[in-house]
Design an enzyme around this catalytic site. Structure first.
Site, short mmCIF file in Angstrom:
data_model
loop_
_atom_site.label_atom_id
_atom_site.label_comp_id
_atom_site.label_asym_id
_atom_site.label_seq_id
_atom_site.Cartn_x
_atom_site.Cartn_y
_atom_site.Cartn_z
N VAL A 3 63.32 15.25 -19.32
CA VAL A 3 62.84 14.55 -18.13
C VAL A 3 63.95 13.88 -17.33
CG1 VAL A 3 60.52 14.22 -19.06
CG2 VAL A 3 62.27 12.47 -19.47
N TYR A 58 71.13 0.40 -24.74
CA TYR A 58 69.68 0.43 -24.92
C TYR A 58 69.05 -0.82 -24.33
CZ TYR A 58 65.15 0.81 -27.27
OH TYR A 58 63.81 0.89 -27.53
#
Length: 248
Positions: free
Chosen positions: A52, A142
């Site tokens: 994606v 992250y």
């Protein structure tokens, strides 16, 4: 009317639990991953091999769902990766990997569904993290990527309401492979896990199904007035002071 949902990263862990829950809720479900279809994925679920973070593949995923079932009513952006490094130790390749999947992938999917959702209505749930609010050690990229997800969620809710509701979930310690990788960073992983467990007022770590239940509610007709929010689902961990004597 039977709704259609896209769940990214639905091959395992939290994503798989969300797929299972939405099927149980009676939705048509399309999911994806960068590998081959898992052998145990329910047959009625459509699997697309897709990255994606690539615009063309994100668009193709939405087109496949539309061709199979018609309009997409629900999008759950669950696909994500992590790299266990500090800012100083992170390489350009690390940056590209985490930001491409966690940030660009979420953005690509939202942008792909918004035109049709704006016309017909819909609900988006983005998978954030408590790490986007309180930084985990050695998880700089992250942490930053999940802060991006939280900000994007609010912007979509503001810019595309009232037709589109957009919310995020901030999971805490959910027992998946990613959580195990996080504990493995500690000098004593077993002790770190015991310490983390003691900080949970509910007395346990989370399970993927705990997040799936929250997704189910957020995209349902039971939450029509809920948009632009980031919901922490962590068993009370971030609500508790580390000095709370009742937790040790």
């Amino acid at each position: 009317m039977q709704k259609t949902a896209i769940v990214t990263g639905g091959g395992r862990g939290i994503g798989r639990a969300i797929v299972t829950r939405l099927v149980t809720d009676g939705m048509n479900v399309v999911t994806c991953g960068r590998g081959e279809r898992p052998s145990d994925l329910p047959q009625q679920v459509i699997w697309k091999q897709a990255d994606v973070s690539r615009v063309a593949e994100a668009n193709a995923l939405v087109e496949a769902a539309t061709e199979a079932f018609g309009a997409v009513h629900v999008l759950v952006n669950n696909a994500g990766v992590q790299v266990e490094k500090t800012t100083a130790d992170s390489t350009d390749a690390d940056y590209d990997l985490v930001m491409d999947v966690n940030c660009r992938g979420t953005f690509n999917m939202c942008r792909a569904v918004l035109p049709s959702m704006t016309a017909q209505g819909g609900a988006i749930v983005n998978m954030g993290s408590i790490s986007g609010e309180v930084a985990d050690s050695c998880m700089a990229l992250y942490n930053a990527s999940k802060a991006f997800v939280h900000g994007l969620t609010r912007s979509i809710a503001v810019d595309h309401g009232p037709q589109v509701r957009c919310n995020a979930i901030r999971p805490g310690w959910i027992m998946t492979a990613m959580a195990e990788d996080g504990f493995a960073l500690a000098n004593n992983p077993k002790a770190a896990m015991q310490d983390a467990l003691a900080r949970h007022p509910v007395g346990r770590f989370g399970q993927p199904e705990d997040i799936a239940k929250m997704v189910s509610w957020l995209v349902s007709d039971q939450a029509p007035y809920v948009s632009g929010e980031c919901f922490t689902v962590d068993g009370g961990m971030t609500a508790a002071s580390p000095l709370n004597p009742g937790l040790f």
